[in-house]
Design a protein around this motif. Structure first.
Motif, PDB file in Angstrom:
ATOM      1  N   GLU A   6       1.004  -1.264  -0.283  1.00 44.45           N
ATOM      2  CA  GLU A   6      -0.106   0.405  -0.343  1.00 44.45           C
ATOM      3  C   GLU A   6       0.880   0.905  -0.322  1.00 44.45           C
ATOM      4  N   ARG A   7       0.622   2.715  -0.877  1.00 39.62           N
ATOM      5  CA  ARG A   7       1.297   3.346  -0.632  1.00 39.62           C
ATOM      6  C   ARG A   7      -0.217   4.501  -1.141  1.00 39.62           C
ATOM      7  N   GLY A   8       0.112   5.874   0.161  1.00 39.07           N
ATOM      8  CA  GLY A   8      -0.922   6.747   0.191  1.00 39.07           C
ATOM      9  C   GLY A   8      -1.641   6.492   1.586  1.00 39.07           C
ATOM     10  N   GLU A  14      -4.155   9.788  -3.296  1.00 39.19           N
ATOM     11  CA  GLU A  14      -3.103   9.779  -3.354  1.00 39.19           C
ATOM     12  C   GLU A  14      -2.973   7.827  -3.331  1.00 39.19           C
ATOM     13  N   TYR A  15      -4.191   7.159  -2.852  1.00 35.95           N
ATOM     14  CA  TYR A  15      -4.303   6.026  -2.280  1.00 35.95           C
ATOM     15  C   TYR A  15      -3.377   4.789  -3.253  1.00 35.95           C
ATOM     16  N   ARG A  16      -3.292   3.709  -2.906  1.00 35.33           N
ATOM     17  CA  ARG A  16      -2.570   3.352  -4.372  1.00 35.33           C
ATOM     18  C   ARG A  16      -2.633   1.502  -3.491  1.00 35.33           C
ATOM     19  N   LEU A 262       8.342   2.497  -7.574  1.00 34.68           N
ATOM     20  CA  LEU A 262       7.583   1.952  -6.412  1.00 34.68           C
ATOM     21  C   LEU A 262       8.028   2.657  -5.479  1.00 34.68           C
ATOM     22  N   ASN A 263       9.124   2.822  -5.250  1.00 35.41           N
ATOM     23  CA  ASN A 263      10.003   3.579  -4.447  1.00 35.41           C
ATOM     24  C   ASN A 263       9.511   5.452  -4.052  1.00 35.41           C
ATOM     25  N   GLN A 265       6.566   6.485  -4.777  1.00 35.78           N
ATOM     26  CA  GLN A 265       5.533   6.449  -4.606  1.00 35.78           C
ATOM     27  C   GLN A 265       5.173   6.943  -2.647  1.00 35.78           C
ATOM     28  N   GLU A 267       4.489   7.235   1.331  1.00 39.29           N
ATOM     29  CA  GLU A 267       4.577   5.966   2.066  1.00 39.29           C
ATOM     30  C   GLU A 267       3.051   6.117   2.166  1.00 39.29           C
ATOM     31  N   ALA A 268       2.830   4.169   2.934  1.00 42.39           N
ATOM     32  CA  ALA A 268       1.607   3.873   3.356  1.00 42.39           C
ATOM     33  C   ALA A 268       0.781   5.039   5.005  1.00 42.39           C
TER      34      ALA A 268
END
Length: 294
Positions: A6-8, A14-16, A262-263, A265, A267-268
């Motif tokens: 999970e990111r965001g 922004e959630y992904r 991925l990096n 994005q 952070e969760a």
């Protein structure tokens, strides 16, 4: 084998949800195989929306590595209405990887172009899935929804490990073992956009459910369109084809390049609050009689 990252913050723009395989980032659209076994008896399915939830999550075909994100309309996160008597999605809903409904192709049966997305799948097993889960499913049938003039196939399937899976071999078995479910499913798809001011959706074949053999034909055809998409430049400039496993494809990248994506994005984070109004019930008058077709 497959894990989600999970990111965001959930419930934000922004959630992904990204995917990894054995720790390396992948695309759920392009890198997860269509079939989960060599005999091609079972397909993989990426769960975007667990049953009973109404946040409209989907594989983002426009972004690199195609993470799952929440659909946005007019700058706001999209939630489907809880149209009485339903609450959210009435099955686990998701996508069949390595398929694509080509918007340049007019289907000979529906007389409408594809909707430019992976095939949609509705998984009718007893378990409520987790968002992002990758299931191995048995194909049972399909219905051809026409959504704003575009072909939007809905593949009916069941988790291969479900207690009823051994008894479910074709679309007629669904009506036999789960009476009313197909009727409710067609009703749900017809009306779910109506409260937002959209017309009721229509169906090809007069709303008839097509059998397993027909569904498998649709899957193979859309897999052919996906292969053309990833292996040729210019098929669709709007679809991101970056992947780490499809050899000789135009979007093939290294694991290091995928890791950089991925990096990049955020952070969760903690989930944001959701407007309580997204759980309100709405009512729609049915104007078309429902008849079970199988």
């Amino acid at each position: 084998m497959y894990s989600v990252v999970e990111r965001g913050s959930p419930n934000t723009l922004e959630y992904r949800i990204f995917y990894t395989k054995d720790g390396s980032p992948i695309s759920p659209f392009h890198d997860i195989p269509l079939y989960s076994d060599d005999s091609q008896q079972y397909c993989n399915m990426v769960v975007e929306i667990p049953r009973w939830t109404n946040a409209k999550m989907e594989i983002c075909k426009e972004e690199p590595l195609n993470p799952i994100k929440q659909d946005v309309k007019k700058g706001k996160l999209r939630y489907v209405n809880n149209v009485f008597p339903y609450h959210g999605y009435i099955w686990n809903y998701g996508a069949i990887p390595q398929t694509w409904e080509d918007p340049a192709h007019v289907d000979e049966n529906t007389k409408a172009k594809g909707d430019d997305d992976p095939l949609d799948a509705i998984e009718i097993g007893s378990a409520v899935s987790k968002r992002g889960e990758v299931k191995q499913v048995k194909i049972l049938g399909v219905i051809a929804m026409i959504d704003e003039g575009e072909t939007d196939w809905k593949i009916v399937c069941i988790d291969r490990n479900d207690p009823l899976a051994d008894q479910m071999n074709d679309i007629s078995d669904v009506e036999k073992l789960m009476p009313g479910y197909l009727e409710a499913t067609r009703d749900w798809f017809r009306i779910y956009k109506f409260p937002t001011g959209k017309p009721m959706n229509e169906f090809a074949f007069n709303g008839e459910w097509k059998d397993k053999a027909f569904a498998e034909k649709v899957i193979k055809e859309t897999n052919k369109y996906w292969k053309a998409l990833v292996n040729n430049k210019g098929v669709s400039d709007g679809v991101a084809t970056k992947n780490t496993s499809v050899q000789k494809s135009v979007g093939l990248i290294t694991v290091d390049e995928a890791t950089q994506i991925l990096n990049s994005q955020p952070e969760a984070g903690e989930p944001a609050a959701v407007d309580a109004a997204t759980q309100n019930q709405v009512f729609v008058k049915r104007t078309i009689p429902e008849n079970v077709c199988c």
